[in-house]
Design a protein around this motif. Structure first.
Motif, PDB file in Angstrom:
ATOM      1  N   TRP A   1       0.931  -1.601   0.450  1.00 21.00           N
ATOM      2  CA  TRP A   1       0.155  -0.062  -0.028  1.00 21.00           C
ATOM      3  C   TRP A   1       0.426   1.141  -0.064  1.00 21.00           C
ATOM      4  O   TRP A   1       2.286   1.267   0.649  1.00 21.00           O
ATOM      5  N   ALA A   2       0.273   2.832  -0.588  1.00 23.16           N
ATOM      6  CA  ALA A   2       0.952   3.192  -0.530  1.00 23.16           C
ATOM      7  C   ALA A   2       0.285   4.473   0.083  1.00 23.16           C
ATOM      8  O   ALA A   2      -1.070   4.836  -1.303  1.00 23.16           O
ATOM      9  N   VAL A   3       0.147   5.227   1.119  1.00 23.82           N
ATOM     10  CA  VAL A   3      -0.944   6.402   1.012  1.00 23.82           C
ATOM     11  C   VAL A   3      -0.149   7.522   1.017  1.00 23.82           C
ATOM     12  O   VAL A   3       1.113   8.104   1.942  1.00 23.82           O
ATOM     13  N   PRO A   4      -0.395   8.730  -0.537  1.00 12.97           N
ATOM     14  CA  PRO A   4       0.275   9.966  -0.187  1.00 12.97           C
ATOM     15  C   PRO A   4      -0.193  10.923   0.819  1.00 12.97           C
ATOM     16  O   PRO A   4      -1.319  11.037   1.392  1.00 12.97           O
ATOM     17  N   ILE A   5       0.069  11.791   0.852  1.00 10.79           N
ATOM     18  CA  ILE A   5      -0.111  13.282   1.497  1.00 10.79           C
ATOM     19  C   ILE A   5       0.380  14.467   1.495  1.00 10.79           C
ATOM     20  O   ILE A   5       1.409  14.906   0.629  1.00 10.79           O
ATOM     21  N   ALA A   6      -0.551  15.670   1.533  1.00  9.54           N
ATOM     22  CA  ALA A   6       0.068  16.514   0.920  1.00  9.54           C
ATOM     23  C   ALA A   6      -0.278  17.960   2.041  1.00  9.54           C
ATOM     24  O   ALA A   6      -1.471  18.007   2.774  1.00  9.54           O
ATOM     25  N   LEU A   7       0.617  18.792   2.234  1.00  4.61           N
ATOM     26  CA  LEU A   7       0.711  20.045   3.386  1.00  4.61           C
ATOM     27  C   LEU A   7       1.199  21.075   2.974  1.00  4.61           C
ATOM     28  O   LEU A   7       1.357  21.141   1.274  1.00  4.61           O
TER      29      LEU A   7
ATOM     30  N   ASP B   1      -7.542   6.137   2.825  1.00  2.87           N
ATOM     31  CA  ASP B   1      -6.055   4.843   2.981  1.00  2.87           C
ATOM     32  C   ASP B   1      -5.523   5.140   4.386  1.00  2.87           C
ATOM     33  O   ASP B   1      -4.878   4.354   5.024  1.00  2.87           O
ATOM     34  N   TYR B   2      -5.389   6.338   4.782  1.00  3.89           N
ATOM     35  CA  TYR B   2      -5.234   6.943   5.487  1.00  3.89           C
ATOM     36  C   TYR B   2      -5.650   6.077   6.455  1.00  3.89           C
ATOM     37  O   TYR B   2      -4.408   5.482   7.483  1.00  3.89           O
ATOM     38  N   PHE B   3      -6.673   5.889   6.661  1.00  3.11           N
ATOM     39  CA  PHE B   3      -7.132   6.131   7.640  1.00  3.11           C
ATOM     40  C   PHE B   3      -6.924   4.769   8.812  1.00  3.11           C
ATOM     41  O   PHE B   3      -7.574   3.695   9.566  1.00  3.11           O
ATOM     42  N   GLU B   4      -7.050   3.851   7.747  1.00  3.76           N
ATOM     43  CA  GLU B   4      -6.457   2.470   7.419  1.00  3.76           C
ATOM     44  C   GLU B   4      -5.701   1.832   7.882  1.00  3.76           C
ATOM     45  O   GLU B   4      -5.146   0.703   8.643  1.00  3.76           O
ATOM     46  N   HIS B   5      -4.717   2.310   7.278  1.00  2.00           N
ATOM     47  CA  HIS B   5      -2.965   2.057   6.703  1.00  2.00           C
ATOM     48  C   HIS B   5      -2.237   2.837   8.375  1.00  2.00           C
ATOM     49  O   HIS B   5      -0.891   2.583   8.363  1.00  2.00           O
TER      50      HIS B   5
END
Length: 422
Positions: free
Chosen positions: A98-104, A119-123
């Motif tokens: 899995w790969a979860v991207p984030i943007a700040l 997917d962030y809340f899952e992984h």
């Protein structure tokens, strides 16, 4: 020997006023030293528990510590970003589960805003594998939904369905240069984690793109407010770049080869770091300050021990007659020596025990608050090896210090205390 202990105890009780003050001084110094040590280890544990189960963090080349700080701890900012096609390429690798991207880059009343996928809340996990869970509501599923951390909800008094607007950049307040024309609605509030998640406003990646329609030049276009929400929803809101990518692998054994493959990517320059290694590097940077703080605390204990020496030395002149009477009733010089050494050891021992009890009592009261507010975890169990080591060291040092006045008293003649000084 037991008779000497009893006599030393009776002597301390006879001078209980000054002895209690000395014990308190030692206790406070021991409590300070142990407090610093437990805060140091608690901070390390809190930092270490911030992210768990993520094998790699991928971002633009910027230094492993910097990448860790801005992606996980929301400290600082990225010097460059990762393109969306590169994210898709990493996510499609066979060795990536899995790969979860984030943007700040945006904020809300001083709190960081993070765009990510559901997917962030899952992984994303913390504290040795704990998964994020909701105190109220659910993850975002609409373009202008937001999920907030527990501290954001508590400090700002937000509840479900509260409207919020974001600010462009990292300003402490929502100013006129913000995104007031694109309000969000809170759909979920996360349970406390003791991590930066508690201080984060989470929205979708598409929402980050949507609120920046009209900001393509880096500043707000005067016509941005004229674009209706329905039109924005019809746009392709796939982000062009992301700040970082959290990656989980199919097999842990491939972590080094996957990292090497990403770091040697022939297209876009990338940096993949292992969170644990980056944390170790961070501690190497801060180790000098930690040692300096512990050294200062050790000097405080030394001051407490000096108070024992001062207390006994100042009482020697008053106890001249007591020492001579003991000698006259059959006590040998070495008995006088051991008596004063035992007194010093008892004061040091009692002070250290009181200090340990004091710091554990404070931890029991303040630990939940510190965990919730600052993510600093304190162990709540019985005194450990560090506490016992400090107890032994302070007691031993007190015995050694007690030898100084004991030698002075031992060398005095029998007649010294029985004579009258004019």
């Amino acid at each position: 020997m037991s008779a000497l202990f009893s006599l030393a105890w009776a002597s301390l009780l006879n001078r209980k006023g000054s002895v209690i003050l000395t014990i308190v001084a030692v206790a406070l110094s021991v409590a300070l030293f142990l407090g610093v040590e437990k805060a140091r280890s608690g901070a390390r544990e809190g930092f270490g528990n911030t992210i768990s189960g993520t094998d790699l963090i991928v971002g633009a080349p910027t230094g492993s510590v910097n990448l860790l700080l801005y992606s996980v701890f929301r400290m600082g900012g990225a010097t460059a970003e990762v393109s969306w096609p590169t994210y898709e390429k990493i996510a499609s690798r066979k060795d990536v589960a899995w790969a979860v991207p984030i943007a700040l880059g945006d904020s809300h009343r001083g709190y960081r805003v993070m765009g990510t996928s559901p997917d962030y809340f899952e992984h994303y996990k913390f504290g040795g594998g704990q998964q994020l869970s909701f105190a109220q509501g659910k993850p975002f599923d609409d373009l202008f939904d937001a999920v907030i951390g527990s501290e954001v909800a508590r400090e700002l008094g937000y509840t479900l369905d509260t409207p919020v607007t974001l600010s462009h950049g990292l300003g402490a307040a929502d100013l006129g240069s913000g995104h007031e024309n694109r309000p969000f609605r809170i759909t979920g509030i996360l349970k406390p984690t003791g991590t930066p998640v508690d201080r984060t406003v989470h929205v979708s990646l598409e929402a980050i793109t949507a609120i920046h329609v009209g900001w393509e030049s880096g500043a707000k276009n005067p016509l941005a407010d004229t674009i209706p929400e329905e039109m924005i929803r019809s746009f392709d809101l796939t982000p062009k770049t992301v700040t970082a990518i959290f990656v989980g692998l199919e097999r842990k054994g491939t972590i080094l080869t996957t990292r090497r493959a990403i770091n040697t990517n022939r297209g876009e320059p990338l940096m993949a770091i292992i969170p644990g290694e980056a944390l170790a590097e961070l501690w190497n940077v801060t180790s000098v300050a930690e040692r300096a703080l512990l050294a200062v605390s050790a000097f405080v204990i030394a001051v407490g021990l000096v108070s024992i020496l001062t207390s006994i030395l100042t009482s020697l002149n008053e106890r001249r007659r007591e020492m001579s009477i003991l000698r006259a009733t059959g006590a040998r010089p070495h008995h006088i020596f051991l008596l004063l050494v035992f007194e010093a050891g008892l004061v040091g021992f009692l002070g250290a025990v009181l200090g340990i009890v004091l710091i554990h009592g404070l931890i029991a009261v303040l630990a939940p608050l510190l965990q919730a507010q600052y993510g600093v975890a304190f162990s709540m169990g019985a005194p450990g090896l560090v506490d016992l080591a400090v107890l032994g060291a302070v007691t031993a040092a007190s015995l050694v210090i007690g030898a100084i006045p004991a030698l002075t008293a031992m060398r005095r003649s029998l007649a010294d205390g029985l004579s009258v000084r004019l």
